[in-house]
Design an enzyme around this catalytic site. Structure first.
Site, short mmCIF file in Angstrom:
data_model
loop_
_atom_site.label_atom_id
_atom_site.label_comp_id
_atom_site.label_asym_id
_atom_site.label_seq_id
_atom_site.Cartn_x
_atom_site.Cartn_y
_atom_site.Cartn_z
N LYS A 134 0.89 -1.17 0.00
CA LYS A 134 0.00 0.00 0.00
C LYS A 134 0.93 1.21 0.00
CE LYS A 134 -2.50 3.39 1.91
NZ LYS A 134 -1.38 4.35 2.03
N GLU A 154 5.37 -1.99 13.54
CA GLU A 154 6.43 -1.28 14.26
C GLU A 154 5.92 0.13 14.44
OE1 GLU A 154 8.92 -2.86 15.50
OE2 GLU A 154 8.46 -4.71 14.45
N CYS A 207 11.98 6.79 14.44
CA CYS A 207 11.28 6.00 15.46
C CYS A 207 12.19 5.74 16.65
CB CYS A 207 10.81 4.69 14.85
SG CYS A 207 12.09 3.89 13.92
P1 NAP Z 1 1.10 6.64 9.53
O1 NAP Z 1 0.46 7.97 9.39
O2 NAP Z 1 0.54 5.70 10.52
O3 NAP Z 1 1.05 5.98 8.07
C1 NAP Z 1 1.56 4.69 7.75
C2 NAP Z 1 0.69 4.03 6.69
O4 NAP Z 1 -0.52 3.57 7.27
C3 NAP Z 1 0.28 4.93 5.54
O5 NAP Z 1 0.23 4.15 4.36
C4 NAP Z 1 -1.11 5.37 5.93
O6 NAP Z 1 -1.94 5.71 4.83
C5 NAP Z 1 -1.64 4.12 6.58
N1 NAP Z 1 -2.67 4.37 7.59
C6 NAP Z 1 -2.53 5.10 8.73
N2 NAP Z 1 -3.68 5.09 9.43
C7 NAP Z 1 -4.55 4.32 8.74
C8 NAP Z 1 -5.91 3.93 8.95
N3 NAP Z 1 -6.59 4.32 10.04
N4 NAP Z 1 -6.51 3.14 8.03
C9 NAP Z 1 -5.82 2.75 6.92
N5 NAP Z 1 -4.56 3.11 6.66
C10 NAP Z 1 -3.92 3.87 7.55
O7 NAP Z 1 2.63 6.78 9.91
P2 NAP Z 1 3.75 7.69 9.22
O8 NAP Z 1 3.37 9.12 9.33
O9 NAP Z 1 4.05 7.15 7.90
O10 NAP Z 1 5.06 7.45 10.10
C11 NAP Z 1 5.36 8.20 11.25
C12 NAP Z 1 5.20 7.35 12.49
O11 NAP Z 1 5.81 6.09 12.27
C13 NAP Z 1 5.86 7.86 13.75
O12 NAP Z 1 5.00 7.70 14.84
C14 NAP Z 1 7.09 6.97 13.93
O13 NAP Z 1 7.56 6.80 15.23
C15 NAP Z 1 6.61 5.70 13.36
N6 NAP Z 1 7.71 4.90 12.83
C16 NAP Z 1 8.00 3.74 13.44
C17 NAP Z 1 9.07 2.99 12.99
C18 NAP Z 1 9.40 1.70 13.65
O14 NAP Z 1 10.19 0.95 13.11
N7 NAP Z 1 8.84 1.39 14.79
C19 NAP Z 1 9.84 3.41 11.89
C20 NAP Z 1 9.50 4.60 11.28
C21 NAP Z 1 8.41 5.33 11.76
P3 NAP Z 1 -1.89 7.16 4.11
O15 NAP Z 1 -0.84 7.05 3.08
O16 NAP Z 1 -3.26 7.30 3.56
O17 NAP Z 1 -1.59 8.18 5.19
#
Ligand code: NAP
Length: 501
Positions: A179, A260, A297
């Site tokens: 996705k 993650e 992260c």
């Molecule tokens: P995000 O906003 O959660 O988006 C990640 C993916 O999930 C995107 O494709 C998004 O779609 C989709 N998504 C989010 N909410 C959804 C929902 N309710 N229903 C369906 N699809 C959904 O995260 P991000 O902004 O990309 O990344 C930032 C966050 O990631 C930070 O909190 C960071 O700490 C964390 N992170 C964690 C790691 C780790 O390894 N633990 C690594 C990097 C980042 P859309 O494209 O439509 O928004």
């Protein structure tokens, strides 16, 4: 050249509607909005591909991983150009991340060729055992089927289209449906072109890989609910990950969701280390906290220190080191908005002092530094939540007992760090059992940003750092997520998988 289309099993397919990318700088492009129908086509093609790819040899899959790395390198300049425009990340960062991505693909190729990851086991038959004979038992790890992958905005290459989750699933023998992340659809498309070229060059089944662009939330939701999808790899926010995790659990056939998510990555500063080199630690912290505008992260958001004159000097040195750091571009308007909201949340807690007041206009952020007492931290759960960006919080514990209480009340973390000198060993030993219960990786005298892709790496941890504490999303052990053990009892040799032969 961007088509703005989805890649579904080797074909570039346009949708009925489009969304515009929102680059940090440069030209915006139109991309097709993904629909549940696109997801269905990709999942069906992935299932069809599994019947060949799931039974391919390790050498064939290693060749695919290496070919993807080659094709990404061949598009290096194009990827850097679109990646910097979409994410606002500097060129050098995109180049470094590309090296990490191709290095990861190649590492996984050589890892599966060795075969150890299959964890082959054999209990020989004991026909004369009394009172019952033992059958011949052989066990091996087998791929689980089509995998859905969601990348994160902050790693447009290494945690995205052909990033760790995709590389691990392909290494295991699982077709992938990605996705696309709406923060970097163009980068995603060019990388998908590279994967497509590699598959075509090797004459493999085109259903092995699809990319469905986002644009609407129902794309991701229908993907995790699709009955042919057997597991999900997700890197992103706690809110998004939790919503998709819940959908996976509610399916008629629940599937594993390897999410993650967020982490505050606390550092515990022990007294002798602070005395000997508090200023140096403060400088190092400032660098780690603001690297990539704090959008990692593994960003160390909290420093826990025991109240003392040396603690005052540490706070002063950290403030001094952070003050001159200028504004950096955040990945998306939404992330900048969430950063401001996070800052307000922290600032709004009684007993929190602002040490460094900064600015965050539309998409440019400078660092913030706050301080609070151990008691205030323990009384306010909100202070333990991730603020994604360059925000640091110094927690001044009254004594070591309070420091330990803070460690015990932490939620699950990707990392915990100890700063200690020889004279701190006893306190360090007392904290270790707590820290290793809390985090996937425990560090000494370093900073958690910069995650090595290696055999021993664990990038995961108890919830909410990840939704599956037994797994890692970085390193060769990440392949294990997309395998399941199968036992073969008294099976004739000619019916056993080749890898057991
Ligand atoms: P995000 O906003 O959660 O988006 C990640 C993916 O999930 C995107 O494709 C998004 O779609 C989709 N998504 C989010 N909410 C959804 C929902 N309710 N229903 C369906 N699809 C959904 O995260 P991000 O902004 O990309 O990344 C930032 C966050 O990631 C930070 O909190 C960071 O700490 C964390 N992170 C964690 C790691 C780790 O390894 N633990 C690594 C990097 C980042 P859309 O494209 O439509 O928004």
């Amino acid at each position: 050249m961007l088509t703005g289309k989805h890649l579904i099993a080797g074909n570039w397919v346009a949708g009925d509607t489009t969304f515009k990318s929102e680059p940090a700088h440069g030209e915006a492009h139109d991309f097709s909005v993904g629909t549940p129908a696109h997801v269905d086509a990709a999942a069906k093609a992935a299932e069809e591909a599994f019947w060949s790819f799931g039974y391919s040899s390790r050498a064939e899959r290693a060749a695919l991983l290496n070919a993807i790395a080659d094709e990404i390198e061949a598009r290096g300049e194009e990827i850097t150009a679109i990646g910097t425009s979409e994410s606002g990340l500097p060129e050098a960062r995109l180049q470094g991340e590309r090296g990490r991505t191709t290095g990861q693909l190649r590492l996984f190729a050589s890892h599966i060729e060795k075969g150890d990851y299959l964890d082959r086991r054999h209990d020989e038959a004991l026909p004369d055992r009394a009172p019952l004979p033992r059958p011949d038992l052989r066990m091996i790890q087998r791929p689980i089927g089509p995998v859905a992958v969601f990348g994160a905005s902050n790693f447009p290459l290494a945690f995205s289209t052909a990033g760790g989750d995709t590389a691990a699933a392909l290494a295991a023998g699982c077709p992938v449906v990605v996705k696309g992340h709406s923060a970097h659809p163009g980068t995603g498309e060019i990388v998908a072109q590279a994967v497509d070229a590699a598959i075509k060059k090797l004459g493999m089944h085109p259903g092995i890989f699809s990319l469905i662009q986002g644009g609407k939330r129902d794309v991701g939701q229908s993907l995790v609910q699709h009955p042919l999808i057997k597991a999900v790899g997700f890197t992103g926010s706690l809110a998004g990950g939790r919503a998709l995790f819940d959908l996976c659990a509610q399916r008629p056939e629940p599937i594993p969701f390897f999410g993650e998510l967020g982490s505050v990555n606390p550092m515990f500063l022990l007294p002798e280390a602070v005395k000997a080199r508090g200023g140096e630690i403060a400088k190092g912290w400032a660098g780690s906290l603001t690297m990539g505008a704090g959008q990692f992260c593994t960003n160390p958001g909290i420093a826990v220190i025991i109240d003392s004159a040396e603690a005052d000097a540490f706070v002063e040195a950290a403030t001094e080191a952070l003050a001159p750091i200028g504004a950096q571009t955040m990945l998306t308007d939404g992330i900048a908005e969430a950063y401001r909201a996070g800052r307000d949340r922290v600032a709004g807690v009684t007993g929190v002092r602002e040490l460094l007041t900064s600015t965050c206009d539309m998409r440019n952020a400078t660092p913030y530094l706050f301080a609070t007492t151990g008691k205030e931290w323990l009384d306010n759960e909100v202070l333990g939540e991730e603020v994604f960006g360059p925000l640091g919080l110094v927690v001044r514990a009254a004594d070591f007992d309070e420091m330990q209480k803070i460690a015990k009340s932490l939620a699950g973390q990707l990392t915990c760090t100890l700063h200690l000198d020889k004279g701190d060993s006893e306190l360090g030993r007392a904290l270790m059992p707590v820290l290793e219960r809390k985090a996937g990786r425990v560090l000494a005298n370093g900073f958690p940003t910069g995650v090595e892709v290696a055999d021993s790496m664990v990038h995961g941890g108890p919830y909410p750092a990840s939704t599956n504490f037994g797994a890692t999303s970085v390193g060769t052990l990440s392949i294990r997520r997309f395998l399941r053990p199968v036992c073969y009892q008294n099976m004739p040799a000619e019916l056993l998988p080749d890898d057991l032969g």
